[in-house]
Design an enzyme around this catalytic site. Structure first.
Site, PDB file in Angstrom:
ATOM      1  N   TYR A 213       0.244  -7.004  -5.773  1.00  0.00           N
ATOM      2  CA  TYR A 213      -0.826  -6.636  -6.703  1.00  0.00           C
ATOM      3  C   TYR A 213      -0.524  -5.308  -7.376  1.00  0.00           C
ATOM      4  O   TYR A 213       0.418  -4.603  -6.994  1.00  0.00           O
ATOM      5  CB  TYR A 213      -2.174  -6.582  -5.974  1.00  0.00           C
ATOM      6  CG  TYR A 213      -2.368  -5.349  -5.114  1.00  0.00           C
ATOM      7  CD1 TYR A 213      -1.749  -5.223  -3.873  1.00  0.00           C
ATOM      8  CD2 TYR A 213      -3.163  -4.287  -5.545  1.00  0.00           C
ATOM      9  CE1 TYR A 213      -1.929  -4.090  -3.092  1.00  0.00           C
ATOM     10  CE2 TYR A 213      -3.352  -3.151  -4.769  1.00  0.00           C
ATOM     11  CZ  TYR A 213      -2.737  -3.061  -3.547  1.00  0.00           C
ATOM     12  OH  TYR A 213      -2.904  -1.942  -2.774  1.00  0.00           O
TER      13      TYR A 213
ATOM     14  N   ARG B  61       6.780  -1.988 -11.510  1.00  0.00           N
ATOM     15  CA  ARG B  61       6.614  -2.039 -10.054  1.00  0.00           C
ATOM     16  C   ARG B  61       6.079  -3.402  -9.611  1.00  0.00           C
ATOM     17  O   ARG B  61       6.464  -3.915  -8.555  1.00  0.00           O
ATOM     18  CB  ARG B  61       5.672  -0.911  -9.599  1.00  0.00           C
ATOM     19  CG  ARG B  61       5.624  -0.765  -8.075  1.00  0.00           C
ATOM     20  CD  ARG B  61       4.838   0.441  -7.635  1.00  0.00           C
ATOM     21  NE  ARG B  61       3.424   0.319  -7.967  1.00  0.00           N
ATOM     22  CZ  ARG B  61       2.518   1.280  -7.772  1.00  0.00           C
ATOM     23  NH1 ARG B  61       2.886   2.452  -7.261  1.00  0.00           N
ATOM     24  NH2 ARG B  61       1.249   1.094  -8.100  1.00  0.00           N
TER      25      ARG B  61
ATOM     26  N   ARG C 269      -0.604 -25.572   4.000  1.00  0.00           N
ATOM     27  CA  ARG C 269      -0.296 -24.406   4.839  1.00  0.00           C
ATOM     28  C   ARG C 269       0.962 -24.599   5.669  1.00  0.00           C
ATOM     29  O   ARG C 269       1.094 -25.560   6.415  1.00  0.00           O
ATOM     30  CB  ARG C 269      -1.486 -24.097   5.756  1.00  0.00           C
ATOM     31  CG  ARG C 269      -1.310 -22.799   6.530  1.00  0.00           C
ATOM     32  CD  ARG C 269      -2.564 -22.431   7.319  1.00  0.00           C
ATOM     33  NE  ARG C 269      -2.381 -21.145   7.967  1.00  0.00           N
ATOM     34  CZ  ARG C 269      -1.731 -20.979   9.141  1.00  0.00           C
ATOM     35  NH1 ARG C 269      -1.231 -22.028   9.766  1.00  0.00           N
ATOM     36  NH2 ARG C 269      -1.581 -19.768   9.658  1.00  0.00           N
TER      37      ARG C 269
ATOM     38  N   LYS D 285       4.156  -3.506  -2.917  1.00  0.00           N
ATOM     39  CA  LYS D 285       2.689  -3.429  -3.059  1.00  0.00           C
ATOM     40  C   LYS D 285       2.117  -4.809  -2.734  1.00  0.00           C
ATOM     41  O   LYS D 285       1.724  -5.592  -3.596  1.00  0.00           O
ATOM     42  CB  LYS D 285       2.301  -2.945  -4.461  1.00  0.00           C
ATOM     43  CG  LYS D 285       0.926  -2.314  -4.502  1.00  0.00           C
ATOM     44  CD  LYS D 285       0.761  -1.404  -5.681  1.00  0.00           C
ATOM     45  CE  LYS D 285      -0.655  -0.939  -5.920  1.00  0.00           C
ATOM     46  NZ  LYS D 285      -1.328  -0.252  -4.827  1.00  0.00           N
TER      47      LYS D 285
ATOM     48  N   GLU E 236       1.929   8.586   4.212  1.00  0.00           N
ATOM     49  CA  GLU E 236       1.067   8.579   3.017  1.00  0.00           C
ATOM     50  C   GLU E 236      -0.365   8.292   3.431  1.00  0.00           C
ATOM     51  O   GLU E 236      -0.649   8.056   4.609  1.00  0.00           O
ATOM     52  CB  GLU E 236       1.563   7.533   2.007  1.00  0.00           C
ATOM     53  CG  GLU E 236       1.516   6.115   2.539  1.00  0.00           C
ATOM     54  CD  GLU E 236       1.952   5.049   1.532  1.00  0.00           C
ATOM     55  OE1 GLU E 236       1.992   5.310   0.328  1.00  0.00           O
ATOM     56  OE2 GLU E 236       2.237   3.923   1.988  1.00  0.00           O
TER      57      GLU E 236
ATOM     58  N   LEU F 131       4.560   3.710  -0.475  1.00  0.00           N
ATOM     59  CA  LEU F 131       4.561   3.140  -1.820  1.00  0.00           C
ATOM     60  C   LEU F 131       5.008   4.219  -2.801  1.00  0.00           C
ATOM     61  O   LEU F 131       4.522   5.360  -2.733  1.00  0.00           O
ATOM     62  CB  LEU F 131       3.156   2.650  -2.188  1.00  0.00           C
ATOM     63  CG  LEU F 131       3.107   1.960  -3.547  1.00  0.00           C
ATOM     64  CD1 LEU F 131       3.718   0.565  -3.468  1.00  0.00           C
ATOM     65  CD2 LEU F 131       1.686   1.872  -4.063  1.00  0.00           C
TER      66      LEU F 131
HETATM   67  N1  PDD Z   1      -3.434   2.219  -4.222  1.00  0.00           N
HETATM   68  N2  PDD Z   1       0.122   4.467  -1.399  1.00  0.00           N
HETATM   69  C1  PDD Z   1      -0.624   3.376  -1.155  1.00  0.00           C
HETATM   70  C2  PDD Z   1      -0.561   2.748   0.182  1.00  0.00           C
HETATM   71  C3  PDD Z   1      -1.462   2.861  -2.159  1.00  0.00           C
HETATM   72  O1  PDD Z   1      -2.200   1.767  -1.925  1.00  0.00           O
HETATM   73  C4  PDD Z   1      -1.517   3.517  -3.420  1.00  0.00           C
HETATM   74  C5  PDD Z   1      -2.365   3.011  -4.551  1.00  0.00           C
HETATM   75  C6  PDD Z   1      -0.728   4.656  -3.623  1.00  0.00           C
HETATM   76  C7  PDD Z   1      -0.715   5.395  -4.930  1.00  0.00           C
HETATM   77  O2  PDD Z   1      -0.052   4.663  -5.923  1.00  0.00           O
HETATM   78  P1  PDD Z   1      -0.397   4.820  -7.458  1.00  0.00           P
HETATM   79  O3  PDD Z   1      -0.305   6.250  -7.786  1.00  0.00           O
HETATM   80  O4  PDD Z   1       0.633   4.016  -8.153  1.00  0.00           O
HETATM   81  O5  PDD Z   1      -1.812   4.281  -7.638  1.00  0.00           O
HETATM   82  C8  PDD Z   1       0.091   5.098  -2.585  1.00  0.00           C
HETATM   83  C9  PDD Z   1      -4.145   1.479  -5.254  1.00  0.00           C
HETATM   84  C10 PDD Z   1      -4.762   2.330  -6.300  1.00  0.00           C
HETATM   85  C11 PDD Z   1      -5.102   0.521  -4.585  1.00  0.00           C
HETATM   86  O6  PDD Z   1      -4.673  -0.126  -3.634  1.00  0.00           O
HETATM   87  O7  PDD Z   1      -6.235   0.385  -5.025  1.00  0.00           O
END
Ligand code: PDD
Length: 284
Positions: free
Chosen positions: A32, A51, A99, A146, A178, A202
């Site tokens: 996503y 990405r 499945r 992601k 993170e 990420l």
């Molecule tokens: N989340 N690390 C993780 C685990 C994340 O889920 C996200 C973003 C980030 C930051 O990435 P970016 O700057 O590209 O948004 C780092 C999104 C916003 C979400 O899951 O809603």
């Protein structure tokens, strides 16, 4: 009427339904993206789309369109939904099949969905800073993808929420990785330090914009893992994400950071980040 995207078409949001055997629904077998929209324009769309394709490639889902095609469809979606300030959420799953853990045959079409949501900028929190908690990183070893599989992240965020925190800062043994949905930065003696973009985190698009503005403004950066001890001794701490932008962290558990106020380098980076938004999407 609000619109959504389902497999290349703009349709009525309330009619955008998926099958109960969609592999995203059953296995979290998909990827996503979340893209910020300011003044009706996508911010860093190219980077998010790149990405998105990279994540789907890394789990062997063939991307159903070109990035350009998807971008213009997303622009239509924003326009149709009259979205000024908010996000686009989009996901791609391996599609609908009986499945079975093993991948289905190549004839199964991946399922792409997207919708928009109005979300204000978190201005109060950006001004005052937020409280966070520390928690062990229990996730898998491909956090660079992601993926829709977010249970580890959800458990961390839920813990933060239950303890009155905005975000959970995760660590593997001594090293900070993170946040549950953000990247984490510390500042020490004027140097901005954040985990390198390897398989344990990420590679945040917001993180990369921050690193770019640091570079352009001669703010020294070290992209490396830092420890719990370094976090505890940091001059400033902040997090970054598409929705939270540059968000000061003023408390970790019971301990105040920067005497409970956002630090000067964090403030500077907030200004520089806003400037980037304005350069691409117009005045905030
Ligand atoms: N989340 N690390 C993780 C685990 C994340 O889920 C996200 C973003 C980030 C930051 O990435 P970016 O700057 O590209 O948004 C780092 C999104 C916003 C979400 O899951 O809603």
């Amino acid at each position: 009427m609000t619109f959504a995207i389902l497999n290349g078409k703009l349709i009525n949001r309330s009619e955008a339904k998926v099958d109960i055997e969609d592999r995203g629904y059953q296995f979290g077998d998909g990827v996503y993206e979340v893209i910020r929209v300011y003044n009706g324009k996508m911010f860093t769309a190219k980077e998010h789309l790149e990405r998105f394709v990279k994540s789907s490639d890394s789990i062997g889902i063939s991307f159903p369109s070109t990035q350009e095609q998807l971008k213009s469809l997303l622009e239509k979606l924003i326009h149709k939904n009259k979205l000024q300030l908010g996000i686009i959420y989009m996901q791609l799953t391996r599609g609908v099949a009986p499945r079975n853990h093993a991948f289905p045959s190549e004839e199964v079409m991946p399922a792409l969905t997207a919708y928009t949501k109005e979300i204000a900028r978190p201005v109060e929190n950006m001004k005052n800073g937020v409280k966070t908690i520390l928690t062990e990183d229990i996730r898998w070893l491909r956090c660079d993808i992601k993926s829709l599989n977010l249970l580890g992240n959800l458990l961390a965020k839920q813990k933060a929420t239950e303890e009155g925190g905005y975000e959970a800062i995760q660590h593997r043994a001594e090293n900070i990785t993170e946040g549950s949905s953000s990247n984490i930065f510390i500042v020490k003696n004027g140097v901005v330090i954040t985990h390198e973009s390897d398989n344990l985190i990420l590679k945040g698009i917001t993180k990369d914009v921050i690193l770019k503005v640091c570079f352009e403004n001669n703010i020294p950066v070290e992209e490396r893992a830092f420890t719990l001890e370094e976090l505890a001794g940091a001059d400033e701490v902040f997090l970054s994400s598409t929705v939270s932008e540059v968000m000061p962290i003023v408390q970790i558990g019971d301990k105040k950071v920067t005497e409970g106020l956002p630090g000067p380098i964090t403030r500077k980076l907030q200004e520089l980040f806003e400037q980037e938004i304005e350069n691409h999407c117009g005045n905030l």
